[in-house]
Every structure is written in structure tokens, then in C-alpha cells.
Design a protein around this motif. Structure first.
Motif, PDB file in Angstrom:
ATOM      1  N   MET A  85      -7.002  28.923 -15.303  1.00 56.63           N
ATOM      2  CA  MET A  85      -5.962  27.998 -15.407  1.00 56.63           C
ATOM      3  C   MET A  85      -4.570  28.242 -15.080  1.00 56.63           C
ATOM      4  O   MET A  85      -4.310  28.991 -15.742  1.00 56.63           O
ATOM      5  N   THR A  86      -3.983  27.299 -14.365  1.00 55.38           N
ATOM      6  CA  THR A  86      -2.567  27.402 -14.364  1.00 55.38           C
ATOM      7  C   THR A  86      -2.158  26.054 -14.937  1.00 55.38           C
ATOM      8  O   THR A  86      -3.003  25.044 -15.282  1.00 55.38           O
ATOM      9  N   ARG A  87      -0.609  26.020 -14.936  1.00 54.87           N
ATOM     10  CA  ARG A  87      -0.332  24.971 -15.473  1.00 54.87           C
ATOM     11  C   ARG A  87       0.431  23.654 -14.526  1.00 54.87           C
ATOM     12  O   ARG A  87       1.119  22.703 -15.112  1.00 54.87           O
ATOM     13  N   GLY A  88      -0.190  23.747 -13.530  1.00 52.63           N
ATOM     14  CA  GLY A  88       0.160  22.748 -12.322  1.00 52.63           C
ATOM     15  C   GLY A  88      -0.990  22.398 -11.121  1.00 52.63           C
ATOM     16  O   GLY A  88      -2.023  23.271 -11.300  1.00 52.63           O
ATOM     17  N   MET A  89      -0.841  21.656 -10.515  1.00 58.65           N
ATOM     18  CA  MET A  89      -1.983  21.245  -9.589  1.00 58.65           C
ATOM     19  C   MET A  89      -1.957  22.219  -8.459  1.00 58.65           C
ATOM     20  O   MET A  89      -0.855  22.897  -8.208  1.00 58.65           O
ATOM     21  N   ILE A  90      -3.065  22.523  -8.028  1.00 53.18           N
ATOM     22  CA  ILE A  90      -3.136  23.359  -6.895  1.00 53.18           C
ATOM     23  C   ILE A  90      -3.878  22.695  -5.689  1.00 53.18           C
ATOM     24  O   ILE A  90      -4.937  22.213  -5.770  1.00 53.18           O
ATOM     25  N   THR A  91      -2.899  22.349  -4.667  1.00 53.40           N
ATOM     26  CA  THR A  91      -3.289  21.731  -3.398  1.00 53.40           C
ATOM     27  C   THR A  91      -3.223  22.457  -2.314  1.00 53.40           C
ATOM     28  O   THR A  91      -3.572  22.093  -1.012  1.00 53.40           O
ATOM     29  N   ALA A  92      -2.995  23.740  -2.380  1.00 53.28           N
ATOM     30  CA  ALA A  92      -2.889  24.785  -1.286  1.00 53.28           C
ATOM     31  C   ALA A  92      -3.998  25.710  -1.060  1.00 53.28           C
ATOM     32  O   ALA A  92      -4.714  25.541  -2.237  1.00 53.28           O
ATOM     33  N   GLY A  93      -4.447  26.203  -0.091  1.00 56.60           N
ATOM     34  CA  GLY A  93      -5.361  27.303  -0.046  1.00 56.60           C
ATOM     35  C   GLY A  93      -5.054  28.292  -0.763  1.00 56.60           C
ATOM     36  O   GLY A  93      -3.915  28.572  -1.129  1.00 56.60           O
ATOM     37  N   LEU A  94      -6.265  29.134  -0.880  1.00 59.69           N
ATOM     38  CA  LEU A  94      -5.870  30.775  -1.600  1.00 59.69           C
ATOM     39  C   LEU A  94      -5.660  31.611  -0.511  1.00 59.69           C
ATOM     40  O   LEU A  94      -6.510  31.665   0.463  1.00 59.69           O
ATOM     41  N   GLY A  95      -4.788  32.334  -0.969  1.00 62.95           N
ATOM     42  CA  GLY A  95      -4.718  33.712  -0.265  1.00 62.95           C
ATOM     43  C   GLY A  95      -5.738  34.857  -0.723  1.00 62.95           C
ATOM     44  O   GLY A  95      -5.951  34.758  -1.832  1.00 62.95           O
TER      45      GLY A  95
ATOM     46  N   PRO B 106      -7.915  42.099  -0.872  1.00 63.60           N
ATOM     47  CA  PRO B 106      -8.782  42.550  -1.754  1.00 63.60           C
ATOM     48  C   PRO B 106      -7.910  43.582  -2.522  1.00 63.60           C
ATOM     49  O   PRO B 106      -7.135  44.549  -1.915  1.00 63.60           O
ATOM     50  N   PRO B 107      -7.983  43.885  -3.811  1.00 63.83           N
ATOM     51  CA  PRO B 107      -9.296  42.829  -4.629  1.00 63.83           C
ATOM     52  C   PRO B 107      -8.515  41.840  -5.133  1.00 63.83           C
ATOM     53  O   PRO B 107      -8.957  41.260  -6.403  1.00 63.83           O
ATOM     54  N   LEU B 108      -7.360  41.218  -4.842  1.00 60.54           N
ATOM     55  CA  LEU B 108      -6.946  39.923  -5.668  1.00 60.54           C
ATOM     56  C   LEU B 108      -6.881  38.605  -4.626  1.00 60.54           C
ATOM     57  O   LEU B 108      -6.822  38.873  -3.264  1.00 60.54           O
ATOM     58  N   VAL B 109      -7.167  37.983  -5.491  1.00 61.19           N
ATOM     59  CA  VAL B 109      -6.844  36.334  -4.677  1.00 61.19           C
ATOM     60  C   VAL B 109      -5.611  35.562  -5.476  1.00 61.19           C
ATOM     61  O   VAL B 109      -5.074  35.800  -6.505  1.00 61.19           O
TER      62      VAL B 109
ATOM     63  N   PRO C 241      -0.403  30.925   0.095  1.00 62.69           N
ATOM     64  CA  PRO C 241       0.171  32.242   0.148  1.00 62.69           C
ATOM     65  C   PRO C 241      -0.455  33.103   1.045  1.00 62.69           C
ATOM     66  O   PRO C 241      -1.836  32.979   1.030  1.00 62.69           O
ATOM     67  N   VAL C 242       0.285  33.683   2.151  1.00 60.74           N
ATOM     68  CA  VAL C 242      -0.501  34.385   2.938  1.00 60.74           C
ATOM     69  C   VAL C 242      -0.373  35.878   2.590  1.00 60.74           C
ATOM     70  O   VAL C 242       0.770  36.573   2.552  1.00 60.74           O
ATOM     71  N   ALA C 243      -1.630  36.502   2.415  1.00 67.26           N
ATOM     72  CA  ALA C 243      -1.652  37.854   2.097  1.00 67.26           C
ATOM     73  C   ALA C 243      -1.921  38.757   3.379  1.00 67.26           C
ATOM     74  O   ALA C 243      -3.031  38.398   4.220  1.00 67.26           O
ATOM     75  N   LEU C 244      -1.194  39.758   3.621  1.00 62.53           N
ATOM     76  CA  LEU C 244      -1.461  40.469   4.865  1.00 62.53           C
ATOM     77  C   LEU C 244      -0.558  41.605   4.824  1.00 62.53           C
ATOM     78  O   LEU C 244       0.629  41.781   4.434  1.00 62.53           O
ATOM     79  N   ASP C 245      -1.522  42.790   4.947  1.00 62.47           N
ATOM     80  CA  ASP C 245      -0.962  44.098   5.085  1.00 62.47           C
ATOM     81  C   ASP C 245      -0.494  44.632   3.841  1.00 62.47           C
ATOM     82  O   ASP C 245       0.778  45.282   3.805  1.00 62.47           O
ATOM     83  N   GLY C 246      -0.744  44.081   2.833  1.00 63.92           N
ATOM     84  CA  GLY C 246      -0.251  44.806   1.568  1.00 63.92           C
ATOM     85  C   GLY C 246       1.160  43.782   0.960  1.00 63.92           C
ATOM     86  O   GLY C 246       1.247  44.093   0.078  1.00 63.92           O
ATOM     87  N   ASN C 247       1.133  42.803   1.484  1.00 64.22           N
ATOM     88  CA  ASN C 247       2.353  41.558   1.467  1.00 64.22           C
ATOM     89  C   ASN C 247       1.782  40.218   0.997  1.00 64.22           C
ATOM     90  O   ASN C 247       0.754  40.031   1.478  1.00 64.22           O
ATOM     91  N   VAL C 248       2.490  39.683   0.320  1.00 63.20           N
ATOM     92  CA  VAL C 248       2.321  38.197   0.092  1.00 63.20           C
ATOM     93  C   VAL C 248       3.452  37.371   0.400  1.00 63.20           C
ATOM     94  O   VAL C 248       4.378  37.571  -0.274  1.00 63.20           O
TER      95      VAL C 248
END
Length: 423
Positions: free
Chosen positions: A219-229, A232-235, A268-275
Motif C-alpha cells: 500500500m502507498t498513500r496516494g493513487m497510482i495511475t501510472a504503469g510500473l517500472g 529485476p529483482p525490483l518493481v 518510472p523507467v527502469a533501465l540499465d541499473g537506473n530509474v
């Protein structure tokens, strides 16, 4: 002056204005196609340009997405068309459902393309666009389907995820469903053995992709309307509470959180070890995917488009392309692309895909990058190459380009949220 001559004066003025405006109209038409000279000023070249098949009098392009070497467009009159992402060659075009019904963007893998028209799921062959089967959905689809090797997952406005098995021999099997609170606004993410999605009630849910058995709820404290980044191993989840959350894909434990200072509504765009995270007020944060530490901030960035080895291609709020240095966040230049209202978010390669809703589609890339730079997820060392299901082999015997997107397992750290990550 004689009264009979007065009408000719406004007519002459009108003709003069029309002649004066002619170059402006021509300039507008030309600016939709990025000139090679303009592209080269930014170290780019236009690889190809083409037209999406549509009736310009009544049709418009709704969505264009990229899936493992194919650009797939959906128009508002229900035509799905696939292009080779590297050459621009049209591979096939298929009408699905009824022209007056709303369509979702497509989900796809190396063998199948899935799209919803109204409350019906249509599954096409990735090879030639032929219709393989349809399903009547239980709910109203709210976003693009997610497609695994053997199942298709449909998010709905009611907060449920419906799962349909891809079985060409037994097309009438009863679907599975997982119901949550809130609407699902973006396609679920397939992360290893799990399906993970977010709702506008502020929750990130995880279930096994095989049978939708509950895994965790965060659970977060606000709405989530964006896609997930996903890296591995994190979302990674962007919440309207102003935080970017990094969540372990298996345990649901929070690894870190980062405050952007404003609501975060971009994926959030997760790419090559960066977000790469973008706040509502504008500006891109580059964070360490592992620790969440800030590396740099670049102002006035509103969305991510693509990334090369050394650059990020983004947009500002007006729709101009902003070129950003990947190492420092410094802005290196900008291109006037406001008329190209569709910028395909491409986290798979370095190619830049720009389009208009009237059907012009073009591809840019850096001059020296003749072959596409592929951004592949790190493989899971404990899992060998997966054998394709029989249905996938039968539907697309020549399509063997699927990437292994299984997540790498990593021990989870202490969980600062504790009870917020619940099975």
C-alpha cells in the motif's frame, strides 16, 4: 471612389493574405517530417518514414506500442497494423470487432497479439495478423492486455484482472479472475513467475501468473495511475503521494522510497541499473535502481521517449524532444516536434519513433548506431532457457525472437513498511 469598386478591395486583401499564408501552410506540413538536416544537427538520422493505413477523413491513430521488434498501431476505427520496427515495412493489417467500439492498446509476445474491442478480447497471430480466437470478457477492459507464453491478462475498471489461457485446441476454458479495490489504469507487469499491477486505490498487487494465487499487497498513500517500472529483482511504482517506491518482486518488501516533492503520475523507467522518474511539476530524477540514491536532476522534462548508450530522448510539456546526457543530466539540445503528437515510449531499443494521429510514422536513430541497441533485462542465472508452449510454436513457428524477461532473484532486505506488504 465609386461604390461599385469597393467590394474588390477586401477581395484583393483576402487574396494577398492567402498568398502570404501559403508558405506557412507548407512549412507546417514539412515540419511533421523531420528533415535530415535537422536530424543531423542533433547527431541523428531519419531511418525511415511510412504511413499507417487509415481513412484520413474519419480515422485517427489512438495508440502505437513496440513489442519485440514490431510497432503495432491501433486506430479509432479498430484497425490493428504491425510494422517492422527497424525497416518500417508494413507486415499486416487487421480489422477487429466493431469500428464504433473503443479499443485498448495491444499486448504482445513473439507469437501473439492481444487487443480488446468493447468487452471482447481478440487474439491475433503475430506472424500474419490472422484471428486465432476471441473471448467475451466478464468486465470492461481498462488498459492493454499483458501476454505471457501461455496466458493473457486483462485489467478492468472494476479492479479485477482476468486471465485467459492460450490454448488453440480448447478455446472455451473458464477464465480465472483476481479482484482488487480500485481501477487498474495501466497494463500489468510480468515479473518472473508473478503478475504485478497497481490500482488507483494506491495498492500494488502481486499474484502468481499461472493461476492468480495472491502473493502480496503493498500500500502507498496516494493513487497510482501510472504503469510500473521493472528492473529485476525490483518493481517501481510512482504514487500521487509524491514517492517512488522500489518493491521486491517476490516478497513485496519495500527496498527504498524516494520523494520527488510533487505527485508522480508518469511510469518510472527502469533501465540499465537506473530509474528515471518524473514529477508532476516537471523534471526528471535519475535514481540508482538498487539504492534509490539520486544521481542527477534535469528540469522541464515531462516524459521519456527512448535511450541510447549516452543519451536520453525525452519531451517537455509542449511536445518538443529534449536531448539529455545520461551521465550528468545536462540538456544537449531540443527538436521542434510539437506536431508529432505521438511519441512511442521505447525502453526496448535506442530507436526514436514519432507519429501523428493522421498516420505519419517515422524512425530516428543516432548516426553511428546502424544496428539497434537493445536494452535487455538481466537474466535469471537459476533459470535456463524456457521451452515455448505448443500453442506458441504452432501460431508463430518463425517468430523466435522473444527475450527472456525472467527476474533475477535477490535476497530481500529489512522491510520498513512491515504490515503494508501483506500476502
Amino acid at each position: 471612389m465609386h461604390p461599385s469598386r469597393r467590394p474588390w478591395i477586401p477581395l484583393a486583401v483576402f487574396c494577398l493574405a492567402l498568398v502570404s499564408a501559403a508558405p506557412a501552410f507548407g512549412q507546417t506540413n514539412r515540419s511533421e517530417l523531420i528533415a535530415e538536416q535537422t536530424a543531423r544537427r542533433h547527431g541523428l538520422t531519419r531511418a525511415w518514414a511510412t504511413r499507417i493505413t487509415l481513412d484520413p477523413g474519419r480515422s485517427r491513430v489512438n495508440e502505437i506500442t513496440i513489442h519485440e521488434g514490431a510497432l503495432i498501431s491501433v486506430t479509432n476505427d479498430s484497425v490493428v497494423q504491425a510494422f517492422d520496427a527497424e525497416t518500417g515495412r508494413s507486415m499486416w493489417s487487421t480489422l477487429v470487432g466493431k469500428r464504433s467500439y473503443p479499443n485498448t492498446p495491444v499486448g504482445a509476445n513473439a507469437a501473439f497479439v492481444a487487443v480488446c474491442n468493447g468487452s471482447t478480447l481478440y487474439v491475433l497471430s503475430r506472424t500474419d495478423g490472422s484471428l486465432l480466437f476471441t473471448r467475451k470478457l466478464q468486465g470492461t477492459p481498462s488498459a492493454a492486455p499483458a501476454v505471457s507464453d501461455d496466458r493473457i491478462y486483462i485489467p478492468t475498471f472494476a479492479g479485477a484482472v482476468e486471465s485467459y489461457e492460450i490454448d488453440l485446441e480448447k478455446p472455451k476454458l473458464t477464465p480465472r479472475s483476481y479482484r482488487t479495490r480500485g481501477s487498474i489504469d495501466e497494463a500489468p507487469v510480468i515479473a518472473g513467475d508473478y503478475l504485478i499491477w497497481a490500482t488507483n486505490a494506491g495498492a500494488v498487487h502481486s499474484a502468481t501468473k499461472k493461476d492468480l494465487t495472491a502473493n502480496f499487497r503493498f500500500m502507498t498513500r496516494g493513487m497510482i495511475t501510472a504503469g510500473l517500472g521493472y528492473w529485476p529483482p525490483l518493481v517501481y511504482a510512482a504514487s500521487a503521494d509524491g514517492y517512488i517506491y522500489a518493491i521486491d518482486e517476490k516478497s513485496g518488501k519495500r527496498r527504498w522510497q524516494y520523494s520527488t516533492g510533487y505527485p508522480a503520475r508518469e511510469t518510472p523507467v527502469a533501465l540499465d541499473g537506473n530509474v528515471y522518474a518524473i514529477a508532476e511539476a516537471g523534471g526528471m530524477f535519475c535514481l540508482s535502481a538498487e539504492t534509490g540514491n539520486e544521481k542527477w536532476f534535469s528540469a522541464n522534462v515531462a516524459s521519456f521517449v527512448s535511450a541510447s548508450a549516452t543519451r536520453l530522448y525525452t519531451t517537455d510539456e509542449t511536445g518538443r524532444i529534449i536531448v539529455v546526457d545520461r551521465r550528468s543530466g545536462a540538456q544537449l539540445g531540443e527538436m521542434m516536434t510539437e506536431l508529432l503528437t505521438i511519441k512511442v515510449q521505447n525502453i526496448q531499443t535506442d530507436r526514436i519513433y514519432l507519429a501523428t494521429d493522421s498516420g505519419l510514422l517515422q524512425c530516428l536513430h543516432e548516426i553511428d548506431q546502424v544496428k539497434p541497441l537493445v536494452h535487455a533485462l538481466p537474466p535469471d542465472p537459476e533459470v535456463g532457457p524456457a521451452k515455448k508452449p505448443a500453442a506458441a510454436r504452432a501460431a508463430a513457428p518463425a517468430a523466435e525472437r522473444a527475450m527472456d524477461a525472467d527476474a533475477a532473484e535477490e535476497p530481500a532486505g529489512d522491510d520498513p513498511f512491515g504490515a503494508e506488504a501483506q500476502p
